[in-house]
Design an enzyme around this catalytic site. Structure first.
Site, PDB file in Angstrom:
ATOM      1  CG  ASP A 193       6.541   1.562   2.779  1.00 21.37           C
ATOM      2  OD1 ASP A 193       6.534   1.491   4.027  1.00 21.37           O
ATOM      3  OD2 ASP A 193       5.496   1.591   2.106  1.00 21.37           O
ATOM      4  CG  ASN A 197      -1.945   1.113   1.183  1.00 20.71           C
ATOM      5  OD1 ASN A 197      -2.176   1.721   0.151  1.00 20.71           O
ATOM      6  ND2 ASN A 197      -2.573   1.387   2.314  1.00 20.71           N
TER       7      ASN A 197
END
Length: 396
Positions: free
Chosen positions: A277, A250
């Site tokens: 991330d 995401n």
């Protein structure tokens, strides 16, 4: 320590002398005191160590996914000496006390320094921002990573407070009422909103994990209008496309056109940093549908293979996006991210010609949720040095 027989990012011969935790000299034929430790780079490339603007170590509360020790080891194995941690922990990091405890433990372990961000709304409740008014000056970054602040008025008030208190907003752009049926519009619409708020309040804004053409174009326009906006892209949004990979992250893996837009944004200078991330999950959590993947240990190899070998971008540009660019975003540009005298002795040696296969079960991270498993990459991290001390070295 004297690093000899190395090459710089342009392929030229170079020596680097590290002393008292700093870079003392850079050049050729350096004269150093007798007895200095000598590290033979064996013709490999020496770069400033990497800095990650976006990372998850899962402490406190989710240590079964990752803890500060394993997160530090994974970062060091990927060439990182500094990471910026997200606050979606348990409890949510909504206070300086939690942030300082995480940072202190990272410093005690000593493999990789960390900055712990604080949530925009208290405990991610989406509304309460009173804690922002009492944060000490040591807290410089806030974010609602994983959620995004949905209420426009709350976000506007947060931006106003951050302008007064010299705090940077880091944005996970997702309208969560829209994302169940259109992830693209969800990212694009919140990117535009937050860029406008940054311009209106002149609040420093950093857009996290940008993944769509629309978002990149909105950020480019905001910069042209004078908004103090920076942005990052991730290795996985550069590597995968939605017709070749359905791994759940995401923002989601996007189209080939989006990937091209991100690469064009890198070429044109719109993109300020590449961030991992790094989002560790247990196998059970991934089976439940949780979004995210580990990325600290594969970031350089993925980006060097994709951007430098395939897209023919110069290594100097990649080095900037993984070191000097992130240092500027995080307010570290006066001491980190450059291979120059006076800067911190944070160094990485990489083997650009060595092709290797990624094995998820060999990663230092506690979690193995790695869609690169089996991928063939160039650009192997060989040695990581933090403050003049080796924190990672492959066995040869």
């Amino acid at each position: 320590m004297l690093i000899r027989n190395a090459k710089d990012s342009a392929g030229k011969a170079i020596e680097v002398w590290l002393r008292d935790g700093k870079i003392a000299a850079v050049g050729l034929g350096l004269l150093v005191p007798e007895g200095e430790e000598v590290l033979d780079a064996k013709g490999r490339t020496v770069l400033p160590a990497f800095i990650d603007t976006h990372c998850h170590w899962r402490t406190p509360g989710f240590e079964y996914k990752e803890d500060i020790s394993t997160g530090s080891a994974a970062a060091a194995a990927g060439g990182y000496t500094f990471v910026n941690l997200m606050p979606n922990t348990k409890p949510v990091c909504s206070s300086a006390e939690i942030a300082h405890a995480v940072e202190a433990e990272a410093a005690r372990i000593g493999l990789c320094d960390a900055n712990q961000t604080v949530s925009i709304t208290e405990n991610f409740d989406g509304k309460t921002i009173d804690h922002l008014k009492t944060l000490p000056a040591s807290v410089k970054f806030i974010t609602e990573d994983g959620h995004g602040v949905q209420d426009n008025a709350t976000m506007a008030r947060a931006f106003a407070i951050c302008t007064q208190r010299d705090i940077t907003v880091m944005s996970h752009a997702e309208d969560m009422e829209i994302s169940p049926w259109d992830y693209r519009l969800a990212e694009d619409i919140e990117t535009v909103r937050n860029c406008w708020l940054s311009e209106y309040y002149q609040t420093r804004l950093h857009m996290c994990h940008v993944s769509t053409r629309g978002a990149i174009e909105a950020i480019q326009m905001a910069k042209l209008r004078g908004a103090p906006v920076t942005c990052e892209v991730t290795p996985h949004h550069l590597w995968f496309t939605n017709d070749t990979c359905d791994y759940r992250v995401n923002p989601p893996i996007r189209t080939a056109d989006d990937v091209q837009a991100l690469i064009d944004g890198i070429r044109s200078g719109v993109v300020d940093a590449i961030a991992t991330d790094h989002a560790p999950h247990s196998e059970e959590d991934k089976l439940k549908g949780m979004a995210g993947m580990v990325g600290s240990e594969t970031a350089f190899g993925v980006c060097y293979t994709k951007l430098c070998r395939e897209q023919r971008l110069p290594l100097e540009m990649l080095s900037f996006l993984m070191s000097a660019g992130p240092a500027a975003v995080l307010g570290l540009a006066d001491r980190k991210g450059m291979l120059e005298p006076g800067y911190d002795a944070d160094i990485v040696l990489v083997d650009l010609d060595h092709m290797y296969e990624v094995h998820a079960d060999e990663l230092h991270s506690k979690s193995k949720n790695c869609p690169y498993d089996g991928a063939l990459l160039y650009g192997k991290v060989v040695t990581t040095i933090k403050g003049g001390k080796v924190t990672f070295q492959i066995e040869e």
